[in-house]
Design an enzyme around this catalytic site. Structure first.
Site: not given
Lengths: 492, 95
Positions: A78, A158, A182
Site C-alpha cells: 500500500k 481505503s 480500510s
C-alpha cells in the site's frame, strides 16, 4: 508449471521449497499479471526491475539454505508505507515526488523474511475513504462485476489498490492499513481475506499517519492461512513506535487447527440494524449455522453503544488527522505552492495539495479541537469511545470471538455514494467499533450476492488473541468453501 | 451549534487551508450536515466516564535521555522543495 499466479502464498512457499519453480519465475508471472491488470489502476508505482533483482537474490539465499518465512513471495505494498528511494505518495498530491530515505518497519520486516515487492498500490487519499474514489491517482476498479453487467464497481477503501491487486491475481498478498475498516471492507468487496491485527501488534513507524490511535497495518491475501503467514512476518515489537507492544509474535499459521469445538461465538444483537439487507442477514445466519455445525456455542450478546461508534469515530479520526497532517506545510517534502508570505504559502500548498474529503475532515478535526468546542466534541467522543471499549470487554467475559457481517452491502458503483459523505461513512458501520476498541478482526469471503458479488463475514477477537480469530476464520473459510473468482475481463 | 461562513473561514485559517469566498457557504453546509449527525453523541450517558486515551492498556515506555539518532543532514533535507546548505528554505519571515 501451470499459472503460478493462481497459487496461494502457502502453496507457492511449498513449490519453491520443493524446487518446482524459482522465485524469478514466480515474480515474472506476477509482473506479467500486474502489467495486464493496468485497467484496474491498482498500482501507483510498479517496480518490476527491483522485483526481478529481489527475486534473483531470493533464489540465491534459498540455494544457501537461508530462506525466510516469505522467501520469494511477490507482494504489493500500500502506498502509505514508506519504501526507501521508491516514490511514496499516500495517493495525495501533497506528497508529490516524495522518495523516503528510510524504510517502514513493516516493509523492512517483510524484506527480511525474503518477500519481493512488485510495486506500490493505490488507496484513498491519505487513507481517507471507503471506495477508493478520493485518490489523486484516480479510481481503483474492482476486478469483480455484477453478473451480466459490465459496469465498473468500487473495490472499497481505503486499501482498494491492495484488494484489487490481490483479487486480480497480480500479487499473492498485499499490505493494508486499517483505521476504521480500510482492510476488512475492501477485502469483503473483492472476495479476499483481510486481517486487522490488535492495535500495537504491527509497527506504525514509517506508515504515513492518518489517526494514530486507530491506524494499524495488516495483511490482505486470498486465504486465511496466507494472511496468517504474512502477519507473522509483518508483526513484532518496534522501539521506534511508542505504541508498539513488546510481546512475542506467535506462529499464527499453527493456530489453524480446524477445531472450534466449545468455542463461544458472540452474536451482537445491535448489529442487526434496521434496514439491513436481507441477503446480508441471510449470509450472517449462514455463518452462525456453520460455526454451530463445527461445534461452536452461539451466544447472543449486547454491545449497547454500537450505534454511536461511527459518530465518535468521525470526531476522533479527523481530530487526530488535523494534528498529524499539520506536517504537510510545503517545507520539508512534497508539494509547495508559493504565496505572498509564509502563511500564504502554507495555505496555498494545502489548498492545492489536499482533495475535498481530506479538507472536509481536516476542518471537522480542527473545529472539534478548537477552543470552546473541545469538550463538546472531542472529549465527549473519547468518553463514548471508552463506553464502546467497555461493551467489548464485558462481551469477552462471555464469548471468545464475535461474528458479524463485514459491510452492509456488496461493492457499489462509482459515484453512488461519493456525493454524500454520511452515506459513505455508513460503509464502516460494522468495522469501526472494533477499531475504536483496538481489537483484532478479520474479513473472510463467505458467499456471493444475488448479483454475483462477494460478501464477507467478520470475526473479532480479544486484544492480542489473533490466534483464536485465525482459528475461527479458518473454520468459517472451510465451511464457506468460497472458490469463485472474477472473470479476467481486464485482459481485454 | 451551527457553523456560519465566518466560523468556517476562521477554522480554515487555523487549519492553514485557503478556501475561496464562494466555497465557504457550501463547505459550511457540508460541515453542518456532519456535525448535526454527530450531535447524537449527546444521547450517551458519559457521567463519570474517563475519556479513552490509550488503546492498548499500557504505559508509554521511557528511555534514557541521550542522543540515539542523527547525523544525516542530507537525508533529512533530500525531499525539501527548497533548501540551502543543509537547511530548509522558506519565504522570508522577518522584514
Amino acid at each position: 508449471m501451470g499459472d503460478l499466479t493462481k497459487l496461494g502464498i502457502a502453496a507457492a512457499r511449498d513449490g519453491l521449497n520443493a524446487g518446482d519453480f524459482s522465485a524469478r519465475e514466480l515474480t515474472a508471472a506476477h509482473i506479467t499479471a500486474m502489467v495486464a491488470a493496468k485497467p484496474l489502476n491498482a498500482f501507483i508505482t510498479e517496480t518490476p526491475d527491483q522485483a526481478v533483482e529481489a527475486a534473483t537474490a531470493s533464489d540465491a539465499r534459498r540455494a544457501k539454505g537461508e530462506a525466510g518465512k516469505l522467501e520469494g513471495i511477490p507482494l504489493a505494498i500500500k502506498d502509505l508505507f514508506c519504501t526507501k528511494d521508491v516514490l511514496t505518495t499516500a495517493a495525495s498530491h501533497i506528497l508529490d515526488g516524495f522518495k523516503p530515505r528510510y524504510e517502514s518497519t513493516v516493509t523492512a520486516n517483510l524484506w527480511k523474511e525474503g518477500a519481493v515487492m512488485l510495486g506500490k498500490v493505490n488507496l484513498d487519499e491519505l487513507a481517507m475513504g471507503s471506495s477508493n474514489e478520493t485518490s489523486y491517482y484516480g479510481n481503483v476498479v474492482n476486478p469483480w462485476r455484477r453478473a451480466g453487467d459490465n459496469r465498473d464497481l468500487v473495490p472499497g477503501g481505503s486499501s482498494g489498490g491492495s484488494a484489487s491487486a490481490v483479487a486480480s491475481f497480480s500479487a499473492m498478498g498485499a499490505t493494508g492499513t486499517d483505521t476504521g475498516g480500510s482492510i476488512r471492507q475492501p477485502a469483503s468487496f473483492t472476495g479476499i481475506v483481510g486481517c486487522k491485527p490488535t492495535y500495537g501488534r504491527c509497527s506504525r513507524w514509517g506508515v504515513v499517519a492518518f489517526a494514530s490511535s486507530l491506524d494499524q497495518p495488516g495483511p490482505m491475501a486470498r486465504s486465511v492461512r496466507d494472511t496468517a503467514i504474512m502477519l507473522e512476518a509483518m508483526a513484532g515489537f518496534d522501539p521506534k513506535d511508542s505504541t508498539s507492544v513488546d510481546m512475542p509474535v506467535p506462529n499464527f499459521e499453527a493456530a489453524l487447527t480446524g477445531d472450534i469445538r466449545g468455542l463461544k461465538v458472540g452474536i451482537p444483537k445491535e448489529y442487526r440494524t434496521d434496514g439491513m439487507s436481507p441477503e446480508i442477514e441471510a449470509l450472517w445466519q449462514q455463518g452462525i449455522d456453520w460455526m454451530k455445525a463445527a461445534g461452536a456455542e452461539i451466544v447472543e450478546i449486547s454491545l449497547p453503544h454500537t450505534k454511536y461508534a461511527l459518530a465518535a469515530y468521525y470526531i476522533i479520526a479527523p481530530a487526530e488527522a488535523s494534528s498529524n497532517l499539520a506536517r504537510y506545510d510545503g517545507v520539508r517534502y512534497g508539494l509547495r505552492v508559493e504565496g505572498k508570505d509564509l502563511n500564504d504559502m502554507y495555505a496555498n500548498t494545502r489548498a492545492e495539495g489536499f482533495g475535498a474529503e481530506v479538507k472536509r475532515r481536516l476542518l471537522i478535526g480542527t473545529y472539534a479541537l478548537s477552543a470552546g468546542y473541545y469538550d463538546a466534541y472531542y472529549l465527549k467522543a473519547q468518553k463514548v469511545r471508552t463506553r464502546i471499549a467497555n461493551d467489548f470487554k464485558e462481551a469477552y467475559e462471555k464469548v471468545d470471538v464475535i461474528l458479524t457481517p463485514t459491510a452492509p452491502s456488496a461493492a457499489f458503483s462509482f459515484g453512488d455514494k461519493s456525493d454524500d459523505p454520511l452515506a459513505m461513512y455508513l460503509n464502516d458501520v460494522f468495522t469501526v467499533p472494533a477499531s475504536l476498541a483496538g481489537l483484532p478482526g478479520i474479513s473472510v469471503p463467505a458467499g456471493l450476492s444475488e448479483e454475483g458479488l462477494p460478501l464477507g463475514l467478520q470475526l473479532l477477537g480479544r486484544p492480542f488473541d489473533e490466534e483464536t480469530v485465525f482459528r475461527a476464520a479458518g473454520v468459517l473459510e472451510e465451511a464457506a468453501g468460497f472458490t469463485a473468482t472474477p472473470t479476467d475481463w481486464w485482459r481485454g | 451549534m451551527s457553523l456560519d461562513k465566518a466560523t468556517v473561514a476562521k477554522v480554515a485559517n487555523l487549519a492553514r487551508i485557503k478556501i475561496v469566498e464562494k466555497d465557504l457557504e457550501p463547505m459550511a453546509a457540508e460541515l453542518n450536515n456532519i456535525l448535526g449527525w454527530v450531535e447524537q453523541l449527546g444521547e450517551v450517558d458519559t457521567e463519570n466516564v474517563e475519556p479513552m486515551t490509550s488503546v492498548a492498556e499500557m504505559r508509554l515506555r521511557w528511555r534514557a535521555d541521550e542522543v540515539t539518532d542523527g547525523g544525516y543532514v542530507e537525508d533529512v533535507v533530500a525531499n525539501a522543495p527548497s533548501r540551502e546548505d543543509g537547511f530548509f528554505a522558506v519565504p522570508k519571515v522577518i522584514e
